[in-house]
Scaffold this motif. Structure first.
Motif, mmCIF file in Angstrom:
data_model
loop_
_atom_site.group_PDB
_atom_site.id
_atom_site.type_symbol
_atom_site.label_atom_id
_atom_site.label_comp_id
_atom_site.label_asym_id
_atom_site.label_seq_id
_atom_site.Cartn_x
_atom_site.Cartn_y
_atom_site.Cartn_z
ATOM 1 N N THR A 167 41.453 34.892 45.772
ATOM 2 C CA THR A 167 42.040 35.450 46.133
ATOM 3 C C THR A 167 42.116 35.527 47.690
ATOM 4 N N ARG A 181 44.898 50.057 42.482
ATOM 5 C CA ARG A 181 44.391 48.527 42.575
ATOM 6 C C ARG A 181 45.746 48.179 42.240
ATOM 7 N N PHE A 182 46.192 47.019 43.159
ATOM 8 C CA PHE A 182 47.479 45.990 42.519
ATOM 9 C C PHE A 182 47.009 45.198 42.485
ATOM 10 N N ALA A 183 47.198 43.666 41.480
ATOM 11 C CA ALA A 183 47.231 42.269 42.118
ATOM 12 C C ALA A 183 48.192 42.273 41.460
ATOM 13 N N LEU A 273 42.985 37.783 35.716
ATOM 14 C CA LEU A 273 42.451 38.632 37.119
ATOM 15 C C LEU A 273 40.922 38.896 36.564
ATOM 16 N N TYR A 278 41.669 45.603 39.165
ATOM 17 C CA TYR A 278 42.589 45.916 39.069
ATOM 18 C C TYR A 278 43.126 46.911 38.033
ATOM 19 N N GLU A 279 44.035 47.393 38.375
ATOM 20 C CA GLU A 279 45.301 48.607 37.366
ATOM 21 C C GLU A 279 46.292 48.008 36.760
ATOM 22 N N HIS A 280 47.600 47.786 38.495
ATOM 23 C CA HIS A 280 48.239 47.077 37.927
ATOM 24 C C HIS A 280 48.789 45.508 38.195
ATOM 25 N N ILE A 281 49.420 45.190 37.235
ATOM 26 C CA ILE A 281 50.071 43.811 37.938
ATOM 27 C C ILE A 281 51.571 43.840 38.647
#
Length: 429
Positions: A167, A181-183, A273, A278-281
């Protein structure tokens, strides 16, 4: 999403105000009900318009919970589908809402049964609970539901803790409270192309922070890039019989709309992931072909090499994170039945005036004409402009122009900014 690229009807649900008001008894503190772990439930949404269904595929447990630890039993937005976690005595412990590609396919009325993947994240309960997933139609009616018991001691829960990929932190906010948190995931980038992927991720974050309210609240966000290599470079383009071997099998021509780019392998995205908060992709596709898509609380996917990369990725995050609706429309009314005109859309930036009180009415100054003429946009920066949600008549937008309407505008309208700010505060305060 780029719904100008699709021939479909979107589902709608109840308004944001009504959704936020649906709560159980006073929520218990997070630590007394949940452990610091994440449960991912993989669902298969399948069937036809006449016989939709939902089924559990598997459950996966990972260390750490990156989601909210407050407002647990509330929904900031209704979405098209909902997941509800209830205790043995029936109290609501956790709720989340989302949309899916399945909702869009149902709206097409296809008679051939098809199956779609969808994953939902929830915190690990300390005791057995009941988990219910509901799929709604445009009239707010539940058309498919699955309710199942979840036992945290179940030996068939797949346990996975270690991160599988390298990462790179793109942005880490300094906010001391809970962060969003975005990934970023690469699609169609080979192992030797990760530097290019990282550069696009940085450009995406810079573009997002150039828009309010993301800029002023930037310290409440984390963005991480996760290096998942593909065998082939680029993404699949079925209209040209060009199929690539990529990490998540994304492709254009979704529902036969050439510019609609989606990711069918949802489970694979979440597997990639594992072990990463993370929460959002956001999926960055290695292509210069214009296109993309954004599905509320599921994912954003967008081209990278096209000159319109920045405005498109911001627009799509407006959908996938903010739940914003498209504010553009078709002059020929080719999609004038997308939203039932006697039902209020759940998206905060479009209205049928069924429940305008729950939308941006508080931002409209007295004396503003309804509908608001476009040639008076300078006089009424926030109004009730007819045309939105793909329909020329009966659906209204807050401003004449906005990031959710055209690529050439470099800002969200005041109503979108207000809705996004309230959503960010809901998650972080």
């Amino acid at each position: 999403m780029l719904r100008i690229l699709k021939l479909l009807r979107l589902t709608a649900a109840v308004t944001m105000t009504a959704a936020a008001a649906v709560v159980s008894q006073a929520a218990e503190p997070f630590d007394s009900v949940f452990a610091d772990s994440t449960i991912r439930i993989d669902y298969v949404l399948a069937g036809t318009t006449r016989a939709p269904s939902a089924a559990v595929r598997r459950t996966v447990a990972t260390d750490g919970w990156a989601g909210r630890r407050h407002n647990l039993d509330r929904l900031p937005l209704a979405g098209n589908d909902r997941l509800t976690v209830t205790s043995a005595n029936g109290d609501t412990l956790y709720r989340t809402s989302f949309s899916s590609l399945y909702n869009e396919w149902l709206a097409l009325g296809d008679s051939v049964p098809r199956a779609f993947e969808h994953s939902v994240l929830m915190p690990m309960p300390r005791h057995p609970v009941t988990v219910t997933l509901d799929v709604l139609n445009p009239r707010h009616e539940c058309v498919a539901s699955v309710s199942h018991r979840f036992d945290p001691e179940d030996i068939l829960i797949q346990r996975s803790a270690a991160a599988r990929h390298d990462t790179v932190m793109i942005h880490s906010g300094n906010y001391q409270g809970p962060k969003i948190r975005f990934a970023f995931l690469p699609e169609g980038f080979r192992a030797d192309e990760m530097d290019s992927f990282h550069a696009y991720a940085r450009r995406a974050v810079d573009a997002l922070f150039a828009h309010e309210p993301f800029g002023e609240l930037r310290e409440r966000f984390d963005f991480v890039a996760v290096d998942v290599p593909s065998v082939d470079t680029g993404v699949s383009r079925p209209s040209e019989n060009d199929w690539r071997n990529t990490a998540f099998s994304s492709h254009f021509s979704t529902f036969y709309s050439d510019r609609y780019l989606t990711v069918p392998n949802v489970f694979a995205m979440h597997d990639a992931l594992t072990g990463i908060p993370y929460e959002h992709i956001v999926v960055l596709a290695n292509t210069d072909t214009y296109g993309g898509g954004g599905i509320y609380n599921e994912y954003t996917v967008t081209n990278t090499g096209n000159p319109k990369f920045e405005p498109v990725v911001v627009h799509e995050i407006g959908h996938s994170f903010g739940g914003l609706g498209d504010e553009y429309f078709y002059e020929t009314d080719v999609m004038n039945d997308t939203y039932p005109l006697d039902v209020e859309p759940w998206e905060p930036n479009i209205t049928t005036l069924v429940d305008f009180q729950g939308k941006w009415k508080h931002l409209v100054k007295d004396g503003t004409p309804v509908p608001t003429p476009s040639d008076r946009a300078a006089e009424f920066p926030v109004g009730v402009y007819e045309g939105g949600g793909y329909s020329t008549h009966g659906v209204y937008r807050p401003a004449d122009v906005c990031r959710m309407r055209i690529n050439e505008i470099d800002h969200f309208c005041p109503a979108c900014i207000d809705a996004l700010r309230r959503l960010i505060l809901f998650y972080t305060e």
